[in-house]
Design a protein around this motif. Structure first.
Motif, short mmCIF file in Angstrom:
data_model
loop_
_atom_site.label_atom_id
_atom_site.label_comp_id
_atom_site.label_asym_id
_atom_site.label_seq_id
_atom_site.Cartn_x
_atom_site.Cartn_y
_atom_site.Cartn_z
N PRO A 51 32.62 47.00 54.13
CA PRO A 51 33.79 47.09 54.76
C PRO A 51 34.31 45.90 55.17
O PRO A 51 33.34 44.91 55.14
N ASN A 52 35.57 45.54 55.04
CA ASN A 52 36.73 44.17 55.11
C ASN A 52 37.11 45.05 56.65
O ASN A 52 37.65 45.67 56.60
N GLY A 122 41.55 39.04 42.95
CA GLY A 122 41.79 37.94 42.38
C GLY A 122 40.90 37.81 41.29
O GLY A 122 39.55 38.33 41.88
N GLY A 123 41.19 37.47 39.94
CA GLY A 123 39.48 37.53 39.43
C GLY A 123 39.11 38.75 39.23
O GLY A 123 37.90 38.68 39.17
N GLY A 124 39.28 40.08 39.04
CA GLY A 124 38.80 40.99 38.56
C GLY A 124 37.68 41.53 40.12
O GLY A 124 37.02 42.26 40.35
N ARG A 125 38.08 40.65 41.06
CA ARG A 125 37.39 41.44 42.29
C ARG A 125 38.45 41.82 43.08
O ARG A 125 39.72 42.05 43.47
N VAL A 126 37.91 43.65 44.07
CA VAL A 126 38.39 44.11 44.50
C VAL A 126 37.47 44.30 45.73
O VAL A 126 36.49 44.44 46.07
N ALA A 127 38.14 44.28 47.36
CA ALA A 127 38.17 44.39 47.83
C ALA A 127 38.42 45.87 48.87
O ALA A 127 39.14 45.98 49.37
N GLN A 128 37.08 46.68 49.68
CA GLN A 128 37.71 47.37 50.26
C GLN A 128 37.99 47.12 51.93
O GLN A 128 37.52 46.52 52.90
N PHE A 129 39.31 47.30 52.33
CA PHE A 129 39.74 47.45 54.00
C PHE A 129 39.27 48.79 54.79
O PHE A 129 40.64 49.38 53.78
#
Length: 187
Positions: A51-52, A122-129
């Motif tokens: 998580p972020n 971007g670049g296929g990267r997904v981040a959870q916030f």
């Protein structure tokens, strides 16, 4: 210092401390060296495995190259204003505003606090916030691409409460400002 997002100033973790920051950005025709306003000072790394809570960064700036006020365009003329220093917590139903590069001055309403959202970086990267603020525009979209890094403040009093970092269509998301300041160790 200038405060913005990691994905704006540090290119989603790819930046190096001391990288030149230009304004206007390259997308808007900015060029080096004539549009350099400062250098990347610090950013909070975006974690793609956990998580972020913030997407934030700061840059040291040349005071002769920027103004301390916020700005929006009235037609083609810039209009300057200030936000207060009174940081507040967002709450459901709160009327808020922001001035961004793309949509300029817009009004919105907080629809939820403590929101979890997945963001394509971007670049296929997904981040959870997690623990984010959700905002819906009052008369159209609250934000669009290019508005990232905008300060979100209460409509009455202009008390800062968030740092805009994502959105899509009807909803905009902001990091709670107290989390941003704590993560960057700034006041």
């Amino acid at each position: 210092l200038v405060l913005s997002n990691n994905h704006v100033l540090a290119n989603v973790n790819a930046g190096r401390l001391g990288d030149e920051i230009i304004q206007p950005g390259k997308y808007d025709g900015g060029q080096q060296p004539q549009d350099v306003i400062g250098v990347l000072e610090r950013f909070v790394t975006i974690d793609f495995n956990g998580p972020n809570y913030v997407d934030c960064a700061t840059a040291w700036i040349d005071p002769a190259m920027v103004r301390p006020e916020l700005v929006f365009l009235k037609g083609t003329q810039p209009s300057y204003f200030r936000a207060s220093n009174n940081i507040v917590a967002a709450r459901n139903g709160m009327m808020v505003g922001k001035s961004g590069r793309t949509t300029q001055l817009t009004a919105g309403q907080v629809t939820a606090v403590g929101v979890a959202v997945q963001v394509n970086m971007g670049g296929g990267r997904v981040a959870q916030f997690e623990d984010q603020i959700s905002i819906r525009g009052v008369n159209g979209y609250f934000s669009q691409g290019g508005d990232s890094g905008s300060l979100v403040w209460t409509w009455e009093g202009r008390d800062p409460l968030g740092l805009l970092f994502a959105g899509g269509g009807d909803l905009t998301f902001a990091n709670p400002l107290h989390r941003v300041l704590n993560a960057l160790e700034i006041e």
